[in-house]
Design a protein around this motif. Structure first.
Motif, PDB file in Angstrom:
ATOM      1  N   PRO A  91       0.851  -1.209   0.000  1.00 28.61           N
ATOM      2  CA  PRO A  91       0.000   0.000   0.000  1.00 28.61           C
ATOM      3  C   PRO A  91       0.881   1.252   0.000  1.00 28.61           C
ATOM      4  O   PRO A  91       1.888   1.309   0.709  1.00 28.61           O
ATOM      5  N   SER A  92       0.494   2.227  -0.793  1.00 27.95           N
ATOM      6  CA  SER A  92       1.300   3.453  -0.912  1.00 27.95           C
ATOM      7  C   SER A  92       0.971   4.416   0.230  1.00 27.95           C
ATOM      8  O   SER A  92       0.100   4.142   1.055  1.00 27.95           O
ATOM      9  N   ALA A  93       1.638   5.563   0.218  1.00 29.18           N
ATOM     10  CA  ALA A  93       1.373   6.582   1.240  1.00 29.18           C
ATOM     11  C   ALA A  93      -0.082   7.050   1.222  1.00 29.18           C
ATOM     12  O   ALA A  93      -0.578   7.579   2.223  1.00 29.18           O
ATOM     13  N   GLN A  94      -0.763   6.898   0.084  1.00 27.29           N
ATOM     14  CA  GLN A  94      -2.194   7.255   0.048  1.00 27.29           C
ATOM     15  C   GLN A  94      -3.074   5.997  -0.029  1.00 27.29           C
ATOM     16  O   GLN A  94      -4.256   6.092  -0.345  1.00 27.29           O
ATOM     17  N   GLY A  95      -2.506   4.862   0.292  1.00 25.94           N
ATOM     18  CA  GLY A  95      -3.274   3.615   0.307  1.00 25.94           C
ATOM     19  C   GLY A  95      -3.351   2.995  -1.075  1.00 25.94           C
ATOM     20  O   GLY A  95      -2.731   1.992  -1.364  1.00 25.94           O
ATOM     21  N   ARG A  96      -4.133   3.591  -1.918  1.00 21.40           N
ATOM     22  CA  ARG A  96      -4.254   3.144  -3.316  1.00 21.40           C
ATOM     23  C   ARG A  96      -4.390   4.390  -4.193  1.00 21.40           C
ATOM     24  O   ARG A  96      -4.636   5.493  -3.679  1.00 21.40           O
ATOM     25  N   PRO A  97      -4.231   4.236  -5.518  1.00 20.27           N
ATOM     26  CA  PRO A  97      -4.342   5.411  -6.395  1.00 20.27           C
ATOM     27  C   PRO A  97      -5.690   6.127  -6.249  1.00 20.27           C
ATOM     28  O   PRO A  97      -6.709   5.502  -5.930  1.00 20.27           O
ATOM     29  N   VAL A  98      -5.689   7.432  -6.486  1.00 25.46           N
ATOM     30  CA  VAL A  98      -6.946   8.201  -6.545  1.00 25.46           C
ATOM     31  C   VAL A  98      -7.722   7.705  -7.770  1.00 25.46           C
ATOM     32  O   VAL A  98      -7.143   7.511  -8.841  1.00 25.46           O
ATOM     33  N   LEU A  99      -9.031   7.498  -7.598  1.00 22.42           N
ATOM     34  CA  LEU A  99      -9.837   6.968  -8.705  1.00 22.42           C
ATOM     35  C   LEU A  99     -10.668   8.075  -9.352  1.00 22.42           C
ATOM     36  O   LEU A  99     -11.401   8.794  -8.665  1.00 22.42           O
ATOM     37  N   PHE A 100     -10.502   8.205 -10.667  1.00 24.91           N
ATOM     38  CA  PHE A 100     -11.284   9.157 -11.450  1.00 24.91           C
ATOM     39  C   PHE A 100     -12.244   8.378 -12.342  1.00 24.91           C
ATOM     40  O   PHE A 100     -11.953   7.258 -12.747  1.00 24.91           O
ATOM     41  N   GLN A 101     -13.360   9.021 -12.684  1.00 21.80           N
ATOM     42  CA  GLN A 101     -14.309   8.374 -13.586  1.00 21.80           C
ATOM     43  C   GLN A 101     -15.043   9.453 -14.369  1.00 21.80           C
ATOM     44  O   GLN A 101     -15.214  10.565 -13.893  1.00 21.80           O
ATOM     45  N   ALA A 102     -15.488   9.112 -15.581  1.00 19.62           N
ATOM     46  CA  ALA A 102     -16.097  10.154 -16.414  1.00 19.62           C
ATOM     47  C   ALA A 102     -17.348   9.692 -17.155  1.00 19.62           C
ATOM     48  O   ALA A 102     -17.703  10.275 -18.167  1.00 19.62           O
ATOM     49  N   GLY A 103     -18.016   8.675 -16.663  1.00 23.48           N
ATOM     50  CA  GLY A 103     -19.260   8.242 -17.310  1.00 23.48           C
ATOM     51  C   GLY A 103     -20.355   9.260 -17.038  1.00 23.48           C
ATOM     52  O   GLY A 103     -20.473   9.777 -15.921  1.00 23.48           O
ATOM     53  N   THR A 104     -21.180   9.561 -18.032  1.00 18.29           N
ATOM     54  CA  THR A 104     -22.202  10.599 -17.866  1.00 18.29           C
ATOM     55  C   THR A 104     -23.599  10.064 -18.135  1.00 18.29           C
ATOM     56  O   THR A 104     -24.584  10.742 -17.865  1.00 18.29           O
ATOM     57  N   SER A 105     -23.709   8.865 -18.706  1.00 16.05           N
ATOM     58  CA  SER A 105     -25.043   8.259 -18.884  1.00 16.05           C
ATOM     59  C   SER A 105     -25.573   7.911 -17.500  1.00 16.05           C
ATOM     60  O   SER A 105     -24.826   7.981 -16.507  1.00 16.05           O
ATOM     61  N   GLY A 106     -26.839   7.479 -17.417  1.00 14.43           N
ATOM     62  CA  GLY A 106     -27.390   7.081 -16.113  1.00 14.43           C
ATOM     63  C   GLY A 106     -26.528   6.001 -15.471  1.00 14.43           C
ATOM     64  O   GLY A 106     -26.178   6.072 -14.289  1.00 14.43           O
ATOM     65  N   ARG A 107     -26.168   4.993 -16.269  1.00 11.24           N
ATOM     66  CA  ARG A 107     -25.364   3.880 -15.743  1.00 11.24           C
ATOM     67  C   ARG A 107     -23.950   4.357 -15.394  1.00 11.24           C
ATOM     68  O   ARG A 107     -23.351   3.917 -14.422  1.00 11.24           O
ATOM     69  N   GLY A 108     -23.451   5.280 -16.225  1.00 12.90           N
ATOM     70  CA  GLY A 108     -22.107   5.809 -15.997  1.00 12.90           C
ATOM     71  C   GLY A 108     -22.042   6.643 -14.727  1.00 12.90           C
ATOM     72  O   GLY A 108     -21.070   6.565 -13.960  1.00 12.90           O
ATOM     73  N   LEU A 109     -23.091   7.457 -14.489  1.00 16.29           N
ATOM     74  CA  LEU A 109     -23.113   8.277 -13.264  1.00 16.29           C
ATOM     75  C   LEU A 109     -23.090   7.383 -12.032  1.00 16.29           C
ATOM     76  O   LEU A 109     -22.376   7.643 -11.063  1.00 16.29           O
ATOM     77  N   LYS A 110     -23.895   6.308 -12.080  1.00 19.70           N
ATOM     78  CA  LYS A 110     -23.967   5.386 -10.937  1.00 19.70           C
ATOM     79  C   LYS A 110     -22.580   4.791 -10.675  1.00 19.70           C
ATOM     80  O   LYS A 110     -22.106   4.766  -9.526  1.00 19.70           O
ATOM     81  N   PHE A 111     -21.932   4.353 -11.737  1.00 17.16           N
ATOM     82  CA  PHE A 111     -20.600   3.761 -11.590  1.00 17.16           C
ATOM     83  C   PHE A 111     -19.614   4.799 -11.029  1.00 17.16           C
ATOM     84  O   PHE A 111     -18.810   4.509 -10.141  1.00 17.16           O
ATOM     85  N   GLY A 112     -19.704   6.027 -11.539  1.00 19.69           N
ATOM     86  CA  GLY A 112     -18.801   7.091 -11.082  1.00 19.69           C
ATOM     87  C   GLY A 112     -18.986   7.401  -9.600  1.00 19.69           C
ATOM     88  O   GLY A 112     -18.014   7.604  -8.867  1.00 19.69           O
ATOM     89  N   ILE A 113     -20.247   7.433  -9.160  1.00 19.91           N
ATOM     90  CA  ILE A 113     -20.517   7.725  -7.746  1.00 19.91           C
ATOM     91  C   ILE A 113     -20.004   6.586  -6.868  1.00 19.91           C
ATOM     92  O   ILE A 113     -19.412   6.809  -5.810  1.00 19.91           O
ATOM     93  N   GLU A 114     -20.221   5.357  -7.343  1.00 17.62           N
ATOM     94  CA  GLU A 114     -19.826   4.204  -6.515  1.00 17.62           C
ATOM     95  C   GLU A 114     -18.313   4.018  -6.430  1.00 17.62           C
ATOM     96  O   GLU A 114     -17.809   3.521  -5.433  1.00 17.62           O
TER      97      GLU A 114
END
Ligand SMILES: Cc1cc2nc3c(=O)[nH]c(=O)nc-3n(C[C@H](O)[C@H](O)[C@H](O)COP(=O)(O)O)c2cc1C
Length: 436
Positions: free
Chosen positions: A216-239
């Motif tokens: 594990p790194s100094a921040q635990g794991r990498p920062v996670l970014f996401q860019a889905g904008t459809s309904g399904r993509g938003l859900k995935f991005g929030i989760e």
């Protein structure tokens, strides 16, 4: 809303970032940079001088092959082709910087969970916790064909597979528990196996039987970014996203997106992640000069190159469609969110296909903030305050001068207004992004 504006530089390891034919602009150094690591390191140091949170690489693996059902326009004009691997740049850039976050896009179609965790977490560990991952499901047909599929996987099913992909990644990241590493030289024991969880994952899409491959790194794991904008993509991005990226054509679109994200987060029962909007500053000593600079970029762009880029992202062949009629929403397995954002434009008349193609050629739809440094700072502050976003993903145009000018002339204005950092707050990407 974040305490300060956060800035990420939006790059692609190819002849252009997002502006078609920018490689042909007088003074642009991207073609040289592709063969010269030092130019990338100089860029990273410039961004660090400008106190950017991070340098983020998008990735368009494969080739844009939808327009005229061919790769030829993308190849002819160098539209994100060749597409060199961004991940290999990260460790070189980590070595030449101390605070800058470094993020790469890796697709859940092209990789396996174990390989992404191993590659990114190795650089994250080595760099003291400065790495990020833009999780994409892979919406380009060219990417799928390059690795042996006939076409893109169905849109929502790609997200189902990506959910599973993430379950495996979390299990791998959590495998090495606290106190597991003993490094006991005297007794010759490196780790306590009882504190290293074995991952035994069997799903519909992925299987994994192993232990976590990287500390594990100094921040635990990498920062996670996401860019889905459809309904399904938003859900995935929030989760899954610590931060989500969005491209919207104008302020009303950004406001609508913020509302949609808030509603989707409330429905899931999770807080909405911070939002980083894509923008393209076009600077000049005067407003007229800035407008001229924009006109020069537009004049250089061949329409076929713009359409090749647009057809690739939208997953639709726009050849033969009337360019001067409003662009119509079409069914797609590629980017449903971007398709909707540009076919249901708020606060403006509908865009014609020609207008959307031009916006794609310039910046993949990111709005231009045009003017003097003071005017660009005003526009950024206005969007930040109105939307409550976390910051901006900034695509340059001419490399590296448009970034140098921004750092030298816009950053000091934002700092003077107290809305941008004057020193890095932390050492990890997560801390600097106000996520820790
Ligand atoms: C700011 C931004 C950056 C993106 N970067 C990439 C990228 O580098 N590679 C890629 O394959 N897709 C990229 N995408 C596409 C999205 O991640 C997503 O896969 C696509 O929009 C389809 O999802 P949707 O239909 O849910 O919007 C990006 C999208 C946005 C808005």
């Amino acid at each position: 809303m974040s305490k300060k504006i956060h800035l990420i530089s939006f790059q692609i390891h190819s002849p252009i970032n997002h502006t078609v034919l920018s490689w042909a602009a007088p003074g642009d150094n991207r073609l040289e940079a592709m063969a010269d690591l030092k130019k990338w390191q100089d860029l990273a140091r410039t961004l660090e001088r400008g106190m950017f949170d991070g340098l983020f690489f998008a990735d368009t693996p494969g080739v844009f092959d939808r327009y005229r059902d061919s790769h030829e326009d993308a190849v002819k004009y160098g539209v994100c082709w060749p597409s060199h691997d961004p991940v290999v740049l990260l460790s070189a850039l980590a070595a030449s910087t101390t605070h800058l976050g470094l993020a790469a896009t890796m697709s859940t179609t092209s990789y396996k969970p174990w390989s992404i965790v191993r590659q990114l977490s190795t650089v994250d560990y080595l760099s003291g916790g400065r790495v990020g991952w833009n999780i994409v499901t892979g919406h380009l047909r060219g990417e799928h064909r390059a690795i042996g599929y006939k076409d893109v996987m169905e849109h929502d099913r790609r997200y189902d597979a990506a959910d599973e992909f993430m379950e495996v990644c979390y299990a791998l990241w959590d495998s090495i528990g606290e106190g597991a590493i003993l490094a006991d030289r005297e007794n010759g024991v490196y780790a306590d196996p009882s504190k290293v969880k074995f991952v035994d994952y069997h799903g519909e899409f992925f299987n994994c039987e192993t232990v976590g491959p990287v500390l594990p790194s100094a921040q635990g794991r990498p920062v996670l970014f996401q860019a889905g904008t459809s309904g399904r993509g938003l859900k995935f991005g929030i989760e899954h996203g610590d931060v989500v990226f969005s491209i919207q054509p104008n302020l009303p679109g950004m406001m609508r997106y913020m509302g949609q994200l808030r509603d989707a987060a409330a429905e899931i029962g999770q807080p909405a992640p911070g939002v980083v909007f894509g923008i393209q500053p076009i600077l000049g000593g005067t407003e007229e000069e800035a407008k001229r600079n924009l006109d020069e970029l537009i004049e250089r762009m061949p329409l076929d190159a713009c359409l090749a880029r647009l057809s690739g992202t939208m997953g639709v062949d726009f050849a033969g469609i009337d360019l001067d009629k409003p662009m119509q929403e079409q069914k797609t397995n590629a980017s449903q969110g971007l398709m909707k954002a540009f076919t249901s434009v708020l606060g403006d008349r509908p865009f014609t296909l020609r207008e959307v193609a031009q916006k794609w050629g310039l910046s993949v739809g990111m709005p231009q903030l045009v003017g003097t440094p003071e005017q660009v700072a005003d526009q950024m502050e206005h969007i930040w305050r109105e939307t409550g976003c976390h910051g901006f993903n900034m695509t340059p145009n001419v490399m590296p001068t448009s970034i140098e000018t921004f750092v030298d002339e816009v950053v000091p204005i934002l700092q003077k207004r107290g809305i941008y950092r004057t020193e890095y707050e932390g050492t990890t990407f997560r801390e600097n992004l106000e996520l820790a």
